[in-house]
Design a protein around this motif. Structure first.
Motif, PDB file in Angstrom:
ATOM      1  N   ILE A 114      19.211   1.740  -0.301  1.00 58.92           N
ATOM      2  CA  ILE A 114      19.595   1.868  -1.708  1.00 58.92           C
ATOM      3  C   ILE A 114      19.201   0.595  -2.454  1.00 58.92           C
ATOM      4  O   ILE A 114      19.585  -0.505  -2.073  1.00 58.92           O
ATOM      5  CB  ILE A 114      21.117   2.108  -1.837  1.00 58.92           C
ATOM      6  N   SER A 115      18.413   0.771  -3.500  1.00 59.12           N
ATOM      7  CA  SER A 115      17.948  -0.376  -4.286  1.00 59.12           C
ATOM      8  C   SER A 115      17.896   0.031  -5.763  1.00 59.12           C
ATOM      9  O   SER A 115      16.969   0.732  -6.193  1.00 59.12           O
ATOM     10  CB  SER A 115      16.563  -0.828  -3.815  1.00 59.12           C
ATOM     11  N   PRO A 116      18.902  -0.381  -6.556  1.00 62.27           N
ATOM     12  CA  PRO A 116      18.935   0.011  -7.975  1.00 62.27           C
ATOM     13  C   PRO A 116      17.717  -0.466  -8.757  1.00 62.27           C
ATOM     14  O   PRO A 116      17.335   0.155  -9.745  1.00 62.27           O
ATOM     15  CB  PRO A 116      20.217  -0.669  -8.488  1.00 62.27           C
ATOM     16  N   ARG A 117      17.105  -1.575  -8.309  1.00 59.93           N
ATOM     17  CA  ARG A 117      15.960  -2.123  -9.028  1.00 59.93           C
ATOM     18  C   ARG A 117      14.670  -1.377  -8.744  1.00 59.93           C
ATOM     19  O   ARG A 117      13.704  -1.505  -9.491  1.00 59.93           O
ATOM     20  CB  ARG A 117      15.767  -3.597  -8.647  1.00 59.93           C
ATOM     21  N   PHE A 118      14.623  -0.597  -7.663  1.00 59.68           N
ATOM     22  CA  PHE A 118      13.368   0.019  -7.232  1.00 59.68           C
ATOM     23  C   PHE A 118      12.873   1.028  -8.269  1.00 59.68           C
ATOM     24  O   PHE A 118      13.606   1.909  -8.716  1.00 59.68           O
ATOM     25  CB  PHE A 118      13.590   0.735  -5.894  1.00 59.68           C
ATOM     26  N   LYS A 119      11.615   0.890  -8.640  1.00 59.12           N
ATOM     27  CA  LYS A 119      10.993   1.854  -9.543  1.00 59.12           C
ATOM     28  C   LYS A 119       9.503   1.906  -9.261  1.00 59.12           C
ATOM     29  O   LYS A 119       8.931   0.980  -8.666  1.00 59.12           O
ATOM     30  CB  LYS A 119      11.243   1.488 -11.008  1.00 59.12           C
ATOM     31  N   LYS A 120       8.881   2.984  -9.682  1.00 59.67           N
ATOM     32  CA  LYS A 120       7.439   3.122  -9.495  1.00 59.67           C
ATOM     33  C   LYS A 120       6.696   2.410 -10.611  1.00 59.67           C
ATOM     34  O   LYS A 120       7.114   2.412 -11.772  1.00 59.67           O
ATOM     35  CB  LYS A 120       7.044   4.609  -9.461  1.00 59.67           C
ATOM     36  N   GLY A 121       5.572   1.802 -10.246  1.00 56.30           N
ATOM     37  CA  GLY A 121       4.766   1.103 -11.235  1.00 56.30           C
ATOM     38  C   GLY A 121       3.973   2.053 -12.119  1.00 56.30           C
ATOM     39  O   GLY A 121       3.932   3.267 -11.898  1.00 56.30           O
ATOM     40  N   ARG A 122       3.311   1.497 -13.098  1.00 58.68           N
ATOM     41  CA  ARG A 122       2.551   2.320 -14.043  1.00 58.68           C
ATOM     42  C   ARG A 122       1.182   2.720 -13.493  1.00 58.68           C
ATOM     43  O   ARG A 122       0.667   3.789 -13.817  1.00 58.68           O
ATOM     44  CB  ARG A 122       2.359   1.551 -15.355  1.00 58.68           C
ATOM     45  N   THR A 123       0.612   1.862 -12.668  1.00 60.08           N
ATOM     46  CA  THR A 123      -0.751   2.098 -12.180  1.00 60.08           C
ATOM     47  C   THR A 123      -0.721   2.732 -10.802  1.00 60.08           C
ATOM     48  O   THR A 123      -0.066   2.221  -9.896  1.00 60.08           O
ATOM     49  CB  THR A 123      -1.549   0.782 -12.122  1.00 60.08           C
ATOM     50  N   ARG A 124      -1.430   3.836 -10.649  1.00 62.51           N
ATOM     51  CA  ARG A 124      -1.522   4.500  -9.351  1.00 62.51           C
ATOM     52  C   ARG A 124      -2.695   3.909  -8.571  1.00 62.51           C
ATOM     53  O   ARG A 124      -3.794   3.752  -9.097  1.00 62.51           O
ATOM     54  CB  ARG A 124      -1.700   5.999  -9.531  1.00 62.51           C
ATOM     55  N   ARG A 125      -2.449   3.594  -7.310  1.00 56.61           N
ATOM     56  CA  ARG A 125      -3.474   3.001  -6.449  1.00 56.61           C
ATOM     57  C   ARG A 125      -3.789   3.933  -5.293  1.00 56.61           C
ATOM     58  O   ARG A 125      -2.881   4.520  -4.706  1.00 56.61           O
ATOM     59  CB  ARG A 125      -2.999   1.657  -5.898  1.00 56.61           C
ATOM     60  N   SER A 126      -5.049   4.021  -4.954  1.00 53.21           N
ATOM     61  CA  SER A 126      -5.450   4.799  -3.785  1.00 53.21           C
ATOM     62  C   SER A 126      -5.061   4.041  -2.527  1.00 53.21           C
ATOM     63  O   SER A 126      -5.273   2.825  -2.430  1.00 53.21           O
ATOM     64  CB  SER A 126      -6.957   5.044  -3.797  1.00 53.21           C
ATOM     65  N   ASP A 127      -4.484   4.758  -1.556  1.00 54.50           N
ATOM     66  CA  ASP A 127      -4.141   4.084  -0.302  1.00 54.50           C
ATOM     67  C   ASP A 127      -5.352   3.919   0.604  1.00 54.50           C
ATOM     68  O   ASP A 127      -5.243   3.338   1.677  1.00 54.50           O
ATOM     69  CB  ASP A 127      -3.017   4.829   0.430  1.00 54.50           C
ATOM     70  N   ARG A 128      -6.497   4.429   0.176  1.00 52.85           N
ATOM     71  CA  ARG A 128      -7.751   4.251   0.929  1.00 52.85           C
ATOM     72  C   ARG A 128      -8.764   3.491   0.087  1.00 52.85           C
ATOM     73  O   ARG A 128      -9.955   3.788   0.102  1.00 52.85           O
ATOM     74  CB  ARG A 128      -8.346   5.616   1.312  1.00 52.85           C
ATOM     75  N   ALA A 129      -8.307   2.509  -0.649  1.00 54.11           N
ATOM     76  CA  ALA A 129      -9.196   1.759  -1.546  1.00 54.11           C
ATOM     77  C   ALA A 129     -10.308   1.077  -0.770  1.00 54.11           C
ATOM     78  O   ALA A 129     -10.154   0.722   0.401  1.00 54.11           O
ATOM     79  CB  ALA A 129      -8.388   0.725  -2.322  1.00 54.11           C
ATOM     80  N   GLU A 130     -11.424   0.879  -1.437  1.00 58.88           N
ATOM     81  CA  GLU A 130     -12.542   0.169  -0.834  1.00 58.88           C
ATOM     82  C   GLU A 130     -12.261  -1.336  -0.831  1.00 58.88           C
ATOM     83  O   GLU A 130     -11.606  -1.853  -1.740  1.00 58.88           O
ATOM     84  CB  GLU A 130     -13.828   0.445  -1.617  1.00 58.88           C
ATOM     85  N   PRO A 131     -12.739  -2.058   0.178  1.00 56.60           N
ATOM     86  CA  PRO A 131     -12.592  -3.522   0.165  1.00 56.60           C
ATOM     87  C   PRO A 131     -13.329  -4.121  -1.029  1.00 56.60           C
ATOM     88  O   PRO A 131     -14.268  -3.519  -1.556  1.00 56.60           O
ATOM     89  CB  PRO A 131     -13.251  -3.951   1.484  1.00 56.60           C
ATOM     90  N   PRO A 132     -12.924  -5.314  -1.498  1.00 58.08           N
ATOM     91  CA  PRO A 132     -13.664  -5.966  -2.587  1.00 58.08           C
ATOM     92  C   PRO A 132     -15.116  -6.179  -2.177  1.00 58.08           C
ATOM     93  O   PRO A 132     -15.413  -6.389  -0.997  1.00 58.08           O
ATOM     94  CB  PRO A 132     -12.932  -7.314  -2.750  1.00 58.08           C
ATOM     95  N   PRO A 133     -16.041  -6.127  -3.130  1.00 57.55           N
ATOM     96  CA  PRO A 133     -17.462  -6.321  -2.789  1.00 57.55           C
ATOM     97  C   PRO A 133     -17.704  -7.706  -2.217  1.00 57.55           C
ATOM     98  O   PRO A 133     -17.096  -8.698  -2.636  1.00 57.55           O
ATOM     99  CB  PRO A 133     -18.169  -6.133  -4.135  1.00 57.55           C
ATOM    100  N   ALA A 134     -18.618  -7.786  -1.259  1.00 53.78           N
ATOM    101  CA  ALA A 134     -18.864  -9.048  -0.560  1.00 53.78           C
ATOM    102  C   ALA A 134     -19.284 -10.167  -1.508  1.00 53.78           C
ATOM    103  O   ALA A 134     -18.883 -11.329  -1.335  1.00 53.78           O
ATOM    104  CB  ALA A 134     -19.937  -8.831   0.516  1.00 53.78           C
TER     105      ALA A 134
END
Length: 453
Positions: A114-134
């Motif tokens: 239980i966490s009263p402060r917990f909320k979802k952020g505004r930006t949705r992120r892919s859980d399979r994001a690509e690594p940053p470019p080299a």
């Protein structure tokens, strides 16, 4: 006119979205085949299987002419042939938020406490994001202070570095991780417990991590009894949460325990999807998923922070050359080897200095620090070569001054390298103490005494 638009908006929001439904056509072990969705869903998309007991969230892992193959995030209990399968078309991905700090979440990003402060952020992120470019990401930054003597001196950790902790079971990986989480000067700690024993989760959070560590941590948990998809997802979720804080310009410490259990979960998924077992029973996707997951950590692009990552590797039978350990060692930027023989002598952390290395050396140490570390390593290696002879009395003291000095230094260094999890020592203090031990043993360190730490 505005009234018309408001009425139109209200009617549109009340309309039901299009539902795409298929049917269960076969169930075999963990794998389920659904017909009717072949042209609507692709690999990695999620579906809800509406069985008799309760809906089951599942993921598409394969496609054939006769249907799609699904694996569950839970179990298929109550699911039967002909049950409807609905394609999930919205809210896929994670929406991390700063309010997640101090909470424990599951592999799907849902709070477990239980966490009263917990909320979802505004930006949705892919859980399979690509690594940053080299060529887009920055280089590794300066040293992090971990307050773990052995690491700060012999295997230093830098901002954006990825380090592996290699050890068999019961040699102190989790305790070392807790020390790093409590002591390292990072802004945010993200901890992924993948395939952990259920009884040890609370113990790790309350005793090893403690209130001090938890106050700046996000803990992602998937216990060993959960489905392989959920265990794999926990590693993706922990990395995605770390990426959120990196994008906000923070220095993030990502601790994933363990990447071996992530590989085992991927093995179960791959074999269920019909992949052939290749190296020691692991299908090819395991060795393609590992670099993709690990490369997501590291330095960010300009204007971002860094993810410094520590991955624990549970080696099979203490074999450091087994396939998963060997593959990970080739990806990360250094490795710590925890030695069972050292642990049996009751010296913790049980880091084998001769077998451990940081690829950030020598650049991350000052000239004086590097000389102190070099002489200490050389003395410990010299003693290790002669240890058996010294123990059985085959070596007579006074025969070789260099061996005598190494033996004397080893006595002090063995005490110095032992560290309780509540103990802290700054990097400067660690080098000063090691320098003193070298001088007392009669080992010359070629530095200016005025410049010594």
């Amino acid at each position: 006119m505005s009234k018309v638009f408001l009425e139109l908006k209200s009617k549109i929001s009340s309309l039901e979205s299009t539902r795409i439904i298929g049917r269960v056509s076969a169930i075999s072990g963990m794998s389920l085949t659904v017909a009717g969705l072949q042209h609507a869903a692709g690999i990695g998309q999620r579906c809800v299987v509406k069985g008799a007991k309760k809906p089951v969230l599942a993921e598409v892992i394969g496609a054939r002419d006769d249907g799609l193959q699904l694996l569950p995030f839970g179990t298929w209990d109550g699911v039967a042939i002909g049950d409807p399968v609905e394609l999930v078309q919205h809210d896929v991905g994670l929406r991390p938020d700063d309010s997640w700090i101090g909470t424990v979440i599951d592999g799907l990003g849902r709070p477990m406490t239980i966490s009263p402060r917990f909320k979802k952020g505004r930006t949705r992120r892919s859980d399979r994001a690509e690594p940053p470019p080299a060529f887009g990401r920055r280089r590794v930054g300066p040293k992090l202070q971990t307050a773990v003597k052995c690491i700060d001196v012999f295997t230093p950790l830098c901002q954006g570095q990825r380090m592996g902790i290699f050890a068999g079971s019961g040699v102190g990986k989790s305790t070392l991780m807790a020390m790093l989480a409590r002591n390292t000067n990072a802004d945010v700690i993200v901890i992924g417990l993948v395939g952990e024993r259920g009884r040890e989760v609370q113990e790790f959070i309350q005793e090893d991590l403690g209130p001090e560590g938890m106050a700046r941590s996000v803990v992602v948990v998937a216990t060993g009894d959960e489905a392989p998809l959920m265990r794999r997802q926990a590693a993706y979720t922990a990395t995605t949460v770390a990426e959120h804080f990196r994008s906000a310009g923070k220095q993030v410490l990502l601790l994933l325990d363990s990447v071996t259990r992530f590989a085992m979960a991927q093995r179960e998924i791959g074999l269920s999807g019909g992949e052939p077992p290749t190296t020691k029973g692991y299908p090819p996707t395991v060795f393609s998923e590992l670099p993709h997951l690990l490369e997501r950590a590291g330095p960010g692009c300009e204007g971002e922070g860094d993810i410094t990552a520590i991955y624990t590797v549970l080696v099979d039978g203490d074999d450091m050359n087994e396939p998963i350990a060997d593959a990970i060692r080739g990806i990360v930027d250094g490795h710590l080897v925890l030695d069972r023989n050292i642990a049996e002598k009751n010296r913790y952390p049980a880091i084998n200095i001769q077998r451990s290395i940081s690829r950030m050396l020598p650049a991350c140490h000052s000239d004086e620090e590097y000389k102190i570390m070099h002489e200490a390593r050389k003395a410990l290696a010299r003693y290790a070569d002669m240890e058996d002879l010294i123990r059985v009395g085959a070596y007579k003291p006074g025969t070789d001054p260099e061996i005598d000095a190494a033996a004397q230094f080893h006595k002090g260094a063995d005490v110095f390298l032992a560290q309780r999890k509540s103990e802290k020592l700054s990097s400067d203090q660690s080098f000063a103490e090691l320098f003193r031990l070298l001088l007392e043993a009669g080992i010359d360190v070629p530095i200016d005494l005025g410049a010594a730490p």
